[in-house]
Enzyme design. Structure first.
Site, PDB file in Angstrom:
ATOM      1  CG  ASP A  86      -0.298  -0.437   2.511  1.00 52.17           C
ATOM      2  OD1 ASP A  86       0.948  -0.383   2.602  1.00 52.17           O
ATOM      3  OD2 ASP A  86      -1.005  -0.838   3.435  1.00 52.17           O
ATOM      4  CG  ASN A 125      -8.630  -1.707  12.159  1.00 51.81           C
ATOM      5  OD1 ASN A 125      -7.695  -2.365  11.713  1.00 51.81           O
ATOM      6  ND2 ASN A 125      -9.084  -0.622  11.560  1.00 51.81           N
ATOM      7  CG  HIS A 164      -5.689  -2.231   8.939  1.00 48.94           C
ATOM      8  ND1 HIS A 164      -5.793  -0.975   9.499  1.00 48.94           N
ATOM      9  CD2 HIS A 164      -4.363  -2.484   8.865  1.00 48.94           C
ATOM     10  CE1 HIS A 164      -4.576  -0.511   9.735  1.00 48.94           C
ATOM     11  NE2 HIS A 164      -3.696  -1.408   9.364  1.00 48.94           N
ATOM     12  CD  GLU A 179      -8.617   0.849   7.900  1.00 47.48           C
ATOM     13  OE1 GLU A 179      -8.610  -0.084   8.727  1.00 47.48           O
ATOM     14  OE2 GLU A 179      -8.038   1.932   8.094  1.00 47.48           O
TER      15      GLU A 179
HETATM   16  C1  GLP Z   1      -0.385  -0.015   8.629  1.00 47.22           C
HETATM   17  C2  GLP Z   1      -0.137  -0.621   7.241  1.00 47.22           C
HETATM   18  C3  GLP Z   1      -0.226  -2.099   7.280  1.00 47.22           C
HETATM   19  C4  GLP Z   1       0.454  -2.573   8.552  1.00 47.22           C
HETATM   20  C5  GLP Z   1      -0.419  -2.207   9.721  1.00 47.22           C
HETATM   21  C6  GLP Z   1       0.214  -2.465  11.075  1.00 47.22           C
HETATM   22  O1  GLP Z   1      -1.219   1.059   8.653  1.00 47.22           O
HETATM   23  N1  GLP Z   1      -0.946  -0.101   6.196  1.00 47.22           N
HETATM   24  O2  GLP Z   1       0.351  -2.662   6.113  1.00 47.22           O
HETATM   25  O3  GLP Z   1       0.628  -3.952   8.539  1.00 47.22           O
HETATM   26  O4  GLP Z   1      -0.921  -0.892   9.584  1.00 47.22           O
HETATM   27  O5  GLP Z   1       1.156  -1.498  11.381  1.00 47.22           O
HETATM   28  P1  GLP Z   1       2.203  -1.635  12.571  1.00 47.22           P
HETATM   29  O6  GLP Z   1       3.118  -2.732  12.194  1.00 47.22           O
HETATM   30  O7  GLP Z   1       2.881  -0.296  12.629  1.00 47.22           O
HETATM   31  O8  GLP Z   1       1.404  -1.936  13.796  1.00 47.22           O
END
Ligand code: GLP
Length: 222
Positions: free
Chosen positions: A47, A115, A117, A122
């Protein structure tokens, strides 16, 4: 790592986020120590934010700092969805095609949002299967504020993200989670119903998923 040795032209899906930082650091150190050759590997990030401006987009900047600057993957082999494209729906189609033309993802590394995702898929009544324009939840914007000087209001409200079908077509899935704030999502992912309200639960449909957890993230599984 072994996958790159076994298949030098590996096609890899990669996440940004805090979770993979240690993994990328270890990959960089081992690649250096063992002279691992990434010159034929192709990468596709999950992304990218929709932003304007001339500086490197946020997740590209993150990936260069934490991984790409430390391994010999050629710049031409590094792919991101372009959140600055004039025609974003066409850009989503282009990204899907680019993944297909590379032969599909051999392996994708995933983090998970608190959450549930995955990428920026989402929770919702419906999910997009393919790469799409995603509207971010407030919590997801808060979680990404570090990349924007800690100011959540500077975090874009939209991003381009691979869809769940794009991810589920990967031949192998690795998911990493650290911290107690991920425990509930991990429990729902593993033990809950398959539901678009918990995008990570769709991973139950895939035959080859490896989950790597620290003890706090695994705490609700028992
Ligand atoms: C982000 C990214 C995801 C990631 C997730 C967890 O917003 N878009 O690809 O896996 O949220 O992030 P983190 O590893 O900082 O908890």
């Amino acid at each position: 790592m072994r996958a790159v040795v076994e298949k030098p032209d590996l096609v890899v899906g990669l996440p940004a986020g805090r979770t993979p930082i240690k993994i990328y650091r270890a990959v960089a150190a081992l690649s250096d120590a063992r002279h691992l050759d990434w010159s034929r590997v192709r990468t596709f990030n999950l992304d990218e934010f929709i932003t304007s401006g001339d500086e490197l987009p946020p997740y590209q900047r993150f990936m260069h700092e934490h991984l790409f600057a430390h391994i010999n993957v050629p710049a031409a082999h590094i792919h991101f969805p372009n959140g600055r494209a004039a025609d974003l729906p066409a850009e989503c189609d282009r990204y899907e095609r680019a993944i297909d033309e590379a032969g599909g993802l051999d392996v994708v590394l995933l983090g998970i949002g608190a959450n549930g995702h995955i990428g920026f898929n989402e929770p919702g009544q419906a999910l997009s299967g393919r790469t799409h324009i995603a509207t971010l939840e407030r919590d997801s914007r808060v979680a990404n504020a570090d990349l924007f000087g800690g100011e959540v209001d500077r975090v874009p409200a939209h991003a381009l993200s691979m869809g769940m079908a794009t991810i589920l077509r990967a031949r192998k899935i690795l998911l990493a989670a650290i911290g107690h704030e991920k425990a509930a999502a991990i429990r729902s992912m593993r033990k809950g119903a398959v539901s678009t309200l918990m995008p990570a639960s769709l991973l139950q449909l895939h035959p080859d998923v490896t989950v790597m957890l620290d003890p706090p993230a695994a705490a609700s599984l028992h």
